[in-house]
Design a protein around this motif. Structure first.
Motif, mmCIF file in Angstrom:
data_model
loop_
_atom_site.group_PDB
_atom_site.id
_atom_site.type_symbol
_atom_site.label_atom_id
_atom_site.label_comp_id
_atom_site.label_asym_id
_atom_site.label_seq_id
_atom_site.Cartn_x
_atom_site.Cartn_y
_atom_site.Cartn_z
ATOM 1 N N PRO A 96 -6.409 -11.259 0.294
ATOM 2 C CA PRO A 96 -7.782 -11.770 0.362
ATOM 3 C C PRO A 96 -7.839 -13.299 0.414
ATOM 4 C CG PRO A 96 -7.290 -10.984 -1.857
ATOM 5 C CD PRO A 96 -6.152 -10.558 -0.987
ATOM 6 N N VAL A 101 -16.018 -7.738 1.904
ATOM 7 C CA VAL A 101 -14.940 -6.880 1.400
ATOM 8 C C VAL A 101 -13.960 -7.679 0.557
ATOM 9 C CG1 VAL A 101 -12.928 -5.514 2.082
ATOM 10 C CG2 VAL A 101 -15.123 -5.171 3.244
ATOM 11 N N ASN A 102 -13.613 -8.855 1.033
ATOM 12 C CA ASN A 102 -12.627 -9.660 0.311
ATOM 13 C C ASN A 102 -13.216 -10.338 -0.926
ATOM 14 O OD1 ASN A 102 -9.819 -9.893 1.814
ATOM 15 N ND2 ASN A 102 -11.415 -9.719 3.396
ATOM 16 N N GLU A 158 0.831 -1.206 0.000
ATOM 17 C CA GLU A 158 0.000 0.000 0.000
ATOM 18 C C GLU A 158 0.866 1.258 0.000
ATOM 19 O OE1 GLU A 158 -3.980 -0.539 2.344
ATOM 20 O OE2 GLU A 158 -2.387 -1.539 3.462
ATOM 21 N N ASP A 177 -9.722 -8.454 -8.652
ATOM 22 C CA ASP A 177 -8.498 -9.113 -9.134
ATOM 23 C C ASP A 177 -8.786 -10.011 -10.325
ATOM 24 O OD1 ASP A 177 -6.914 -7.874 -7.293
ATOM 25 O OD2 ASP A 177 -6.731 -9.587 -5.935
ATOM 26 N N TYR A 191 -1.158 -8.053 -2.878
ATOM 27 C CA TYR A 191 -2.569 -7.786 -3.137
ATOM 28 C C TYR A 191 -3.331 -9.053 -3.503
ATOM 29 C CZ TYR A 191 -1.505 -2.791 -3.137
ATOM 30 O OH TYR A 191 -1.122 -1.526 -2.770
ATOM 31 N N TRP A 232 -12.845 -7.676 -3.404
ATOM 32 C CA TRP A 232 -11.420 -7.594 -3.745
ATOM 33 C C TRP A 232 -11.048 -8.682 -4.755
ATOM 34 C CZ3 TRP A 232 -7.281 -6.887 0.682
ATOM 35 C CH2 TRP A 232 -6.045 -6.613 0.110
#
Length: 656
Positions: A492, A618-619, A46, A626, A488, A622
């Motif tokens: 997840p 949230v994941n 990040e 991806d 990244y 994510w």
């Protein structure tokens, strides 16, 4: 300042404030130290992304849209160089004929690194010049495209040169629309966009680069840091030749100073090992030490390096003749046995390259007086000002990487020369038509950039402004994204399978800090791009993470470990294949499979009451993002080439 520039600057400031607000909080408060093994890589990724955004913001701060330059004066002499190695004759000649038809008076040359007699005959029959390497290049480093251009520089004499790749067909007005910039006597380079005509609208291989050949180059231009991109560029010969001569002098002086320091150590150590009754040997070493000091005095007086080293070698030979005869063949064998010297000893016994590691080993060995004398002779001969190991003593275009453009441009800027980006399509090129060719091209670009970063870090170069340093670092920095991509992808997956969260909690504070930063960052891209399609480029910046990682590791191995790079010229035509090349994207396919598996496991854990709904949701988002990014590689593997796509599209539309 225009309203557009003001808007961009306000968004850049907002991006910096929100980004720093988020990342400082992440480091200070939110790291889950119990899972440091994923928490630290994620926050580092990040942080990398924030720095990348800040560098992009700095680039856009001086966004510059140039006015049309004044018409060029009559009478300028221009050479148009078309570089080629093994491209098909019809492709090369198509570009050459278009170059010959450029309106402004000039001479057109095909720089044929393949030395093809048939191509020469075709070119000369149409009044087009043909140049290949001179005999001086035989059994010497060729330096790829940079060597080809450097050879042509010494065979021509135009005040300016337009450099074109073999597939870049120029517009007749390319010189009329760019030479006017050179009314500025400090202008060394004008770069125009590279646009490809054999690319479908959806750009499955990500060949077009509208963000780079547009806002990014215009932003760099505002800081006098517009890049040379290897083709479609006009360069002032005076600037290149000044660069070549100054680099030649500085590199020779640096190498000689290194050799002199090592020679001092070798002589001093040999002297300390002498015992009583060896006055004759001590006198010889004392004479040699005095001669080394004389070399320094003569160099400080400004005497020519070639003359100084030649006279020194004569004095060393005289010292050697006065010593007791020794087996020189055995001595040379000992020199050759030192790791680092064995690959740099030239055929005539001199060192072709001054190797820092080898110099250190030389200075630490125990040498006899005769060995010390001969070692000093070899050291000084290694930096012979004639550069016997190279085809040309002066190499204006940089040869330190597999791509010559970035290093050459950075060196020009460091000498105080200026560059400009002219945002007008003035040549039509051909992009790679298959995945293998595209990956070859991207890897070479990235490797070349990383070689420059490792060998000539912008922060270590004299003469560059801080802004120019940042502009070069921004491009180099972007190729480190492959390592961030791994974090990244992993984060997840680890949460959905193991339930381990890399942050303390998914609190309101977390979302209130993260989401505004992500939103304003995307707004910056939208405003800067203003209608430019950037999604494909964003996909490939993540989807090619294995290529970016390989570029960094292979360039590091080449620069610091002496390993060879797997260099290939990018094919300009569709390569035959018997089956779809899924093996080329195996790492991406594995990542997609792992992401999909993690999503399935996450659903099962939710159904069993083992997962948190918010964290899982949230994941899931994510992972979906991806997978959307990585989906481009499936499209790339299946892409049949432009002609096949065109024919298929015509059939769909009902055209014959």
């Amino acid at each position: 300042m225009t309203p557009r520039q003001l808007t961009i600057r306000l968004i850049v400031l907002a991006t910096a404030i929100l980004g720093l607000n988020y990342i400082i909080w992440r480091w200070m408060v939110s790291i889950n130290w119990e899972a440091w093994w994923i928490a630290i890589p994620l926050v580092l990724a990040e942080t990398y992304s924030l720095l990348d955004s800040l560098l992009f913001g700095v680039t856009m701060w001086r966004y510059k849209q140039r006015d049309t330059p004044l018409p060029p004066p009559a009478g300028l002499t221009v050479d148009v160089f078309i570089t080629t190695y093994n491209e098909p004759f019809d492709l090369v000649m198509g570009t050459a004929r278009a170059a010959k038809n450029i309106a402004y008076p000039h001479r057109t040359w095909i720089l044929d690194d393949g030395n093809r007699a048939d191509l020469r005959a075709i070119a000369e029959a149409e009044g087009i010049g043909w140049i290949t390497r001179s005999d001086d290049w035989a059994n010497r480093p060729r330096h790829a495209k940079a060597g080809n251009l450097n050879n042509a520089l010494l065979a021509t004499d135009g005040e300016f040169m337009l450099i074109l790749d073999a597939d870049q067909v120029p517009d007749p007005k390319i010189l009329d629309n760019t030479l006017g910039y050179f009314n500025n006597r400090r202008m060394a380079l004008v770069q125009t966009p590279q646009v490809f005509v054999n690319v479908p609208p959806n750009d499955p291989l990500g060949s077009q680069a509208p963000l780079f050949y547009g806002p990014i180059q215009q932003g760099k231009d505002g800081w006098n840091a517009a890049f040379f991109c290897g083709s479609n560029a006009i360069i002032r010969r005076e600037a290149l030749m000044q660069l070549g001569v100054m680099r030649y002098v500085s590199e020779t002086e640096l190498a000689l100073n290194k050799a002199l320091k090592t020679a001092d150590k070798v002589v001093a150590k040999a002297g300390r090992q002498l015992g009583p009754g060896q006055e004759r040997l001590a006198s010889a070493l004392s004479t040699l030490a005095t001669d080394l000091q004389q070399v320094r005095r003569e160099l400080n007086e400004g005497q020519a390096i070639a003359d100084v080293t030649y006279r020194f070698q004569e004095r060393v030979d005289a010292v050697a003749r006065n010593l007791v005869a020794e087996d020189f063949a055995a001595l040379h064998a000992e020199l050759n046995s030192i790791e680092g010297l064995s690959r740099t000893i030239d055929v005539d016994g001199s060192l072709a390259v001054v190797d820092d590691v080898a110099l250190d080993r030389l200075s630490q060995r125990d040498w006899s007086p005769l060995g010390a004398v001969e070692t000093v002779r070899v050291l000084i001969d290694s930096v012979n000002a004639e550069k016997a190991g190279e085809a040309q003593a002066v190499m204006p275009l940089a040869t330190i990487s597999v791509t010559e453009d970035m290093a050459t441009c950075m060196r020009l800027h460091s000498l105080g020369w200026e560059s400009a980006y002219h945002h007008e399509r003035l040549a039509d090129g051909l992009a790679p038509e298959d995945l293998d060719s595209m990956l070859t091209q991207r890897l070479r670009w990235a490797q070349g950039t990383m070689q420059v970063m490792f060998r000539e870090n912008p922060f270590m170069q004299k003469g560059l402004s801080l802004a120019q340093r940042l502009m070069y670092v921004a491009t180099m920095w972007s190729y480190l994204s492959g390592f961030a991509a791994v974090a990244y992808i992993a984060a997840p997956v680890i949460y959905l399978i193991l339930g381990i969260l890399p942050v303390q909690s998914l609190s309101n504070e977390f979302f209130l800090r993260l989401i505004p930063f992500l939103v304003i960052n995307q707004i910056l891209f939208l405003v800067v791009g203003r209608g430019v399609k950037t999604w494909r480029g964003q996909q490939y910046s993540l989807a090619l993470f294995p290529t970016w990682i390989k570029s960094v590791t292979s360039a590091f191995g080449n620069v610091f470990l002496g390993r060879d790079l797997d260099f290939r010229v990018t094919p300009k035509t569709l390569q035959a294949r018997s089956r779809l090349p899924w093996h080329l994207v195996r790492p991406q396919l594995i990542a997609m499979a792992v992401l999909a598996l993690a999503a399935v496991v996450g659903v099962i854990r939710l159904l069993l009451g083992q997962g948190d709904l918010l964290g899982s949701s949230v994941n899931f988002v994510w992972i979906a993002f991806d997978l959307l990014i990585f989906s481009v590689v499936i499209e790339a593997v299946r892409y049949p080439g432009y002609d096949a796509w065109l024919n298929s599209n015509k059939k769909k539309e009902g055209n014959p």
